[in-house]
Design a protein around this motif. Structure first.
Motif, short mmCIF file in Angstrom:
data_model
loop_
_atom_site.label_atom_id
_atom_site.label_comp_id
_atom_site.label_asym_id
_atom_site.label_seq_id
_atom_site.Cartn_x
_atom_site.Cartn_y
_atom_site.Cartn_z
N ASN A 1 79.33 105.82 -16.52
CA ASN A 1 78.71 106.89 -16.97
C ASN A 1 79.11 108.33 -16.49
N ARG A 2 78.53 109.46 -16.90
CA ARG A 2 79.07 110.68 -16.56
C ARG A 2 78.87 111.00 -15.14
N SER B 1 83.77 109.86 -20.71
CA SER B 1 82.59 109.74 -20.12
C SER B 1 81.82 110.96 -20.43
N GLY C 1 81.60 106.62 -22.75
CA GLY C 1 81.93 106.22 -21.52
C GLY C 1 82.44 104.81 -21.46
#
Lengths: 123, 363
Positions: free
Chosen positions: B203-204, B220, B248
């Motif tokens: 994820n980010r 992502s 992602g």
């Protein structure tokens, strides 16, 4: 930005609060008289880069770990510990990364190896 | 019960000399421990003993899939230390060569990725034959197929041949069609999509925390590309736009690279159209004290695998210290985090989606 080893954690905390949440690289330079540890950090949202420089003496070469703030620091710290003989305090994983030369003089120090130029020309 | 499986260091799925110690519970990955260093040559130490112009050959072997990227990065660092600008025409030619190199690198990655997820050899053969066409074009421009050493301070060792644009245009059209064809074959294949979608999700927040870079970071959802965030050469002028995806997963990283190839084709077309006439040759070789005085420089470039950075403490005669930020190194360090909880067979799809080059990881 030059900072003291004692203030490293607080400087990084302050940086995190300002949005410097991306670690680009941790590395070191052997300046013969002392070692210089460099932290390249970045604020992605504002597109700003900052460099933290920490001078440490040969006789007492250690820095505190920053893995608490940056997961990226894990491999960089292990690499630096191996290549420059800088002890990283407060880490869980202490296994070396590349050559696993434990107990051998750090290879990226200027005193290691043959013919390595140990001078730095005067300006 | 936890079983420990050893993968590599010689294994077709690890794309080089990478050893993975994998703890599995049944078929589920509990932990992956990459062991690296099998290809460690000590490049950062070697360059300290050599003069500036002796080093590009070492730099090209850092990432042997995209040698030009690191060659150009090193030469740019030396140029910054010398304080000399790059000629305008040379900037265009460098951009064209770098983007062609990116296409060639991504094509090789695509072929090996398809192999790893069970699309045995069809895509691999197609991608390799297309990569060869790109390398031939690079040969026309740079002089050799694989290891170029064609960058000189302030420019290049030679200009492009006059008929280069005529040769490039049909290949660019062909590649455009071909990339669409690759996407059609892969994305309509349920085996490929099922093995890529939702696999190895980063994820980010974690992408930033782990410091990953390049297509892995942009896959992502982080919109950071050195070409637009720290613009160099004429990327801004040629309307470069970074490619990002938000999911992602391994499929997002695949998508970003496919979109990047299209973007590279656009950039090369634009560059060929607007390239100015003039001189592109670099300065003559100067072995003795090319850097006037001690300087410290930091230069970043977007290599096909992500942001490569060089921090150089420059002595007049040779690099006193050259620290190389390798994109593969940091991308590989995230493997344990994103592979945990997946099936053992997914490990290779995840690893291939990170696209590590072991020579670049180990340096």
């Amino acid at each position: 930005m030059k900072i003291d080893r004692a203030n490293l954690a607080s400087a990084i905390e302050e940086g995190m609060a300002q949005g410097f949440d991306y670690l680009v690289k941790i590395t070191a330079v052997d300046n013969i008289a002392s070692l210089q540890v460099l932290y390249f950090v970045r604020n992605i949202a504002q597109n700003k880069d900052e460099l933290l420089e920490v001078d440490i003496p040969y006789s007492d070469a250690w820095v505190p770990t920053v893995t608490k703030y940056y997961a990226a620091a894990d491999w960089y710290e292990r690499e630096m510990a191996e290549m420059f003989g800088v002890d990283i305090r407060g880490r869980h994983v202490r296994r070396l990364l590349l050559e696993k030369w434990d107990g051998v003089e750090a290879p990226l120090r200027k005193s290691f190896g043959w013919g390595s130029p140990t001078y730095k020309s005067e300006e | 019960m936890i079983t420990r499986i050893n993968v590599g260091p010689i294994h077709p799925g690890t794309h080089g000399v990478l050893r993975l110690l994998v703890d599995v519970d049944g078929d589920t990955i509990k932990k992956v421990e990459p062991h690296i260093g099998f290809l460690h040559r000590g490049v950062e130490k070697l360059v300290e003993n050599r003069m500036y112009l002796q080093n590009p050959v070492y730099m090209e072997k850092l990432d042997y899939i995209a040698p030009l990227a690191f060659d150009e990065l090193y030469v740019s660092a030396v140029e910054a230390a010398m304080g000399i600008p790059v000629k305008e025409r040379a900037q265009y030619i460098r951009l064209i060569q770098l983007e062609l190199q990116r296409i060639a690198s991504h094509l090789l990655w695509l072929g090996t990725l398809a192999n790893d997820v069970g699309q045995l050899f069809t895509i691999f053969m197609w991608a390799f034959s297309d990569r060869d066409k790109v390398l031939r074009l690079l040969e026309e421009s740079a002089g050799t197929r694989m290891f170029y050493v064609n960058q000189r301070m302030g420019g290049l060792i030679r200009d492009q041949p006059p008929d280069f644009a005529e040769h490039a245009a049909p290949l660019l059209d062909y590649l455009d069609q071909r990339i669409a064809q690759f996407q059609e074959v892969l994305e309509k294949n349920p085996i490929f999509t099922e093995r890529m979608k939702g696999v190895g999700v980063l994820n980010r927040e974690d992408a930033i925390r782990f410091g990953v870079t390049g297509p892995t970071l942009r896959g992502s959802g982080v919109d950071y590309d050195t070409r637009s965030n720290q613009p160099y050469y004429v990327y801004k002028k040629l309307n470069f736009s970074p490619q990002t995806r938000g999911e992602g997963d391994a499929f997002a990283r695949y998508k970003v690279r496919m979109l990047e190839m299209k973007e590279s084709i656009k950039l090369v077309r634009n560059a060929l159209k607007s390239m100015p006439e003039g001189d592109a040759l670099g300065m003559q070789i100067r072995l003795i004290n090319p850097v006037p005085k001690n300087r410290v420089v930091t230069v970043s470039r977007e290599t096909p695998r992500g942001e490569g950075m060089m921090y150089m403490v420059a002595d007049p005669q040779r690099p006193y210290r050259l620290s190389i930020r390798s994109p593969s190194f940091i991308n590989l360090s995230v493997l344990n985090h994103i592979a945990k909880g997946h099936r053992f067979a997914d490990l290779f799809a995840i690893l291939a989606s990170l696209d590590p080059v072991m020579a670049d990881v180990d340096r």
